[in-house]
Scaffold this active site. Structure first.
Site, PDB file in Angstrom:
ATOM      1  N   HIS A 124     -27.318  39.197   0.281  1.00  0.00           N
ATOM      2  CA  HIS A 124     -27.311  40.237  -0.732  1.00  0.00           C
ATOM      3  C   HIS A 124     -25.792  40.223  -1.086  1.00  0.00           C
ATOM      4  O   HIS A 124     -25.403  41.250  -0.351  1.00  0.00           O
ATOM      5  CB  HIS A 124     -28.447  41.475  -0.221  1.00  0.00           C
ATOM      6  N   HIS A 173     -36.278  37.810   8.483  1.00  0.00           N
ATOM      7  CA  HIS A 173     -36.332  38.742   9.619  1.00  0.00           C
ATOM      8  C   HIS A 173     -37.535  38.267  10.534  1.00  0.00           C
ATOM      9  O   HIS A 173     -37.364  38.237  11.862  1.00  0.00           O
ATOM     10  CB  HIS A 173     -36.445  40.242   9.253  1.00  0.00           C
ATOM     11  N   HIS A 190     -29.664  33.689   3.835  1.00  0.00           N
ATOM     12  CA  HIS A 190     -30.019  34.912   3.229  1.00  0.00           C
ATOM     13  C   HIS A 190     -28.802  36.034   2.967  1.00  0.00           C
ATOM     14  O   HIS A 190     -28.157  36.223   4.041  1.00  0.00           O
ATOM     15  CB  HIS A 190     -31.022  35.659   4.333  1.00  0.00           C
ATOM     16  N   TYR A 195     -32.522  40.638  -6.670  1.00  0.00           N
ATOM     17  CA  TYR A 195     -33.492  41.656  -7.365  1.00  0.00           C
ATOM     18  C   TYR A 195     -32.722  42.697  -8.140  1.00  0.00           C
ATOM     19  O   TYR A 195     -33.285  43.340  -8.844  1.00  0.00           O
ATOM     20  CB  TYR A 195     -34.284  42.158  -6.467  1.00  0.00           C
ATOM     21  N   ARG A 218     -30.541  52.689   3.097  1.00  0.00           N
ATOM     22  CA  ARG A 218     -31.249  52.261   1.835  1.00  0.00           C
ATOM     23  C   ARG A 218     -30.667  52.916   0.711  1.00  0.00           C
ATOM     24  O   ARG A 218     -30.298  52.493  -0.362  1.00  0.00           O
ATOM     25  CB  ARG A 218     -32.594  52.051   1.871  1.00  0.00           C
ATOM     26  N   ARG A 231     -44.458  45.486   0.380  1.00  0.00           N
ATOM     27  CA  ARG A 231     -44.719  46.743  -0.144  1.00  0.00           C
ATOM     28  C   ARG A 231     -44.047  46.795  -1.606  1.00  0.00           C
ATOM     29  O   ARG A 231     -44.278  47.971  -2.396  1.00  0.00           O
ATOM     30  CB  ARG A 231     -43.855  47.808   0.806  1.00  0.00           C
ATOM     31  N   HIS A 290     -38.873  39.130   2.499  1.00  0.00           N
ATOM     32  CA  HIS A 290     -38.818  39.928   3.703  1.00  0.00           C
ATOM     33  C   HIS A 290     -40.084  40.143   4.358  1.00  0.00           C
ATOM     34  O   HIS A 290     -40.897  40.571   3.698  1.00  0.00           O
ATOM     35  CB  HIS A 290     -38.265  41.347   3.128  1.00  0.00           C
ATOM     36  N   ASP A 339     -27.262  38.329   5.486  1.00  0.00           N
ATOM     37  CA  ASP A 339     -28.106  39.361   4.759  1.00  0.00           C
ATOM     38  C   ASP A 339     -27.134  40.454   4.243  1.00  0.00           C
ATOM     39  O   ASP A 339     -26.450  40.335   3.216  1.00  0.00           O
ATOM     40  CB  ASP A 339     -29.085  40.010   6.063  1.00  0.00           C
ATOM     41  N   GLU A 383     -39.955  43.498   8.597  1.00  0.00           N
ATOM     42  CA  GLU A 383     -38.511  44.156   9.100  1.00  0.00           C
ATOM     43  C   GLU A 383     -38.674  45.362   9.706  1.00  0.00           C
ATOM     44  O   GLU A 383     -37.883  45.502  10.891  1.00  0.00           O
ATOM     45  CB  GLU A 383     -37.686  44.234   7.948  1.00  0.00           C
TER      46      GLU A 383
END
Length: 461
Positions: free
Chosen positions: A71, A283, A69, A131, A92, A222, A246, A334, A249
């Protein structure tokens, strides 16, 4: 940036002599490994000295590590997000700021450096949870997969394999009423294809190769409306491709899902056909006993990312209970707070010790399995992660004479490496029989630290 489809190390024939190698259950001294066409053609044990012409690998050679995993752009956040305090949600916001500055060219530069850092850490394959699809504001590039192709090209340039997990990210979260979802905010517009059908149409244009596999991902419950989850699952099923998500988490996600749908995220995924043996939950931190049973009975995998989970104060997931229930374990870095799969492996064990006040939940062999064969399987490569004939010729050698690993007898090399070594102890990384890292130096990216510094400076300028 140039996208190629040439298999890494194709048609290469070579012989390697390993002073000590991990053969799945034990440390074997004096191993010779033959490579042909990027795969292991033969293994001989009891070879006390290197044969003429063999490449010598002194230390402990293990199958190449799988970073399940990633990003890649989060690497640009290292240290800047350590200033002050906050939660996942405040972190975030900083992540969004970096994401907004990336273009296909700058993402290629950053990812190439990040994947080179992974190679230096013994990682031979990465699962990129991707993404960042469109331009800021959400307009597609002329090439709708320009960003994904930049990542594929970057992995090729850095010499490692990639599974591009093209991610459906369609909503900003649950709405006020059941079945309602909020529209993407200004930061998330470049993530969204607006519908799962549009996502599938774009993702279908991506082309794989020997070095690059194409998989799918649901960003989270979500971010993909429940009624569209099945579209993503069907796309992966039709291609027999890996599917990642995900999952639980943060407790806030669980609470919002319960309010919107009357069930947990795990139950929602199960009800819409997302779980299964090609699916990996990332996660899997805040789970009920029912959630654990659902993941286990469906053989859905679990990717633990301990350094990120503790960096973001997310919590400690029930890894041991998940594995007992039937969920295979893998590991990822991650957000790249650090890139070190040995740290991820031992952190999973040490986290469980803190939680249970007991030691020895996983042996060094079991942790190596999570970092290798089960990680590669989660990325769609059942032919990787072992040193045996027919497997991909991907492996890494860790020094047994560094300040961290010196002292233990060679038969305890697995314990020394898993519980004490760091990425800095990696001496060699070989992918498809091709030497990508030799004596601690990357053979394709001349100065990895400089490449990282340059790529990151552009994003903070």
């Amino acid at each position: 940036m140039q996208l190629t489809t040439t298999p890494t190390g194709a048609h290469r024939t070579a012989t390697f002599w390993m002073s000590h190698a991990w053969l799945g259950t034990h440390v074997e001294p004096g191993v010779t490994l033959d490579v042909a066409d990027g795969r292991i053609a033969g293994i001989r044990t009891g070879v006390d000295a290197p044969p003429p012409g063999a490449t010598v690998l002194r230390g402990f050679t293990v199958p190449g590590l799988a970073n399940t995993h990633s990003h890649a752009f989060h690497r640009a956040l290292r240290s800047t997000v350590q200033v002050g305090s906050g939660t996942f949600w405040t972190w975030r916001e900083l992540m969004y700021q970096v994401a907004a500055r990336l273009t296909p060219d700058t993402y290629y530069d950053l990812a190439r450096a990040v994947y080179a850092e992974m190679a230096l850490a013994g990682i031979t394959a990465v699962g990129e949870f991707h993404y960042l699809h469109h331009a800021p504001g959400g307009a597609p590039y002329n090439n709708p997969n320009a960003m994904g192709e930049a990542l594929i090209a970057a992995a090729d340039a850095a010499g490692i394999r990639i599974t591009l997990l093209d991610t459906a990210y369609l909503a900003a979260g649950f709405g006020q009423r059941a079945g309602q979802y909020r529209e993407p905010d200004q930061h998330q517009l470049r993530f969204s294809d607006t519908t799962a059908d549009a996502w599938a149409e774009r993702a279908s244009l991506l082309k794989g190769s020997d070095h690059a596999l194409i998989g799918a991902a649901v960003h989270s419950v979500r971010a993909v409306p429940a009624g569209q989850l099945a579209t993503v699952a069907k796309w992966a099923e039709e291609r027999q491709a890996p599917l990642h998500v995900h999952l639980s988490e943060q407790t806030a996600e669980n609470d919002a899902c319960q309010a919107a749908h009357g069930c947990s995220p795990t139950r929602l995924l199960a009800d819409h056909g997302v779980l299964g043996p090609r699916t990996t939950g990332i996660h899997n931190t805040h789970l009920s006993s029912e959630d654990i049973a659902l993941l286990g009975v469906s053989a859905t995998g679990t990717c633990m990312c301990p350094t990120t989970e503790r960096d973001l104060a997310d919590g400690i997931g029930p890894a041991a209970a998940l594995q007992r229930a039937g969920s295979p374990l893998s590991l990822g870095s991650d957000s790249h707070a650090v890139i070190d799969l040995f740290e991820e492996a031992r952190a999973m064990e040490l986290n469980e010790r803190l939680r249970t006040h007991a030691r020895g939940h996983w042996t060094a062999a079991a942790l190596l399995r999570a970092a290798t064969v089960d990680g590669h399987a989660a990325l769609g490569r059942s032919d990787a992660g072992t040193l045996e004939p027919g497997a991909l010729a991907d492996f890494t050698t860790v020094a047994l004479d560094s300040v961290r690993t010196a002292g233990p007898v060679p038969r305890l090399a697995a314990e020394a490496v898993v519980f004490a070594a760091s990425a800095a102890d990696v001496r060699h990384t070989v992918v498809a029989g091709r030497h990508i890292v030799r004596d601690g130096q990357h053979t394709l990216v001349e100065d990895v630290p400089a490449a990282l510094a340059s790529a990151i400076a552009v994003l903070h300028g």
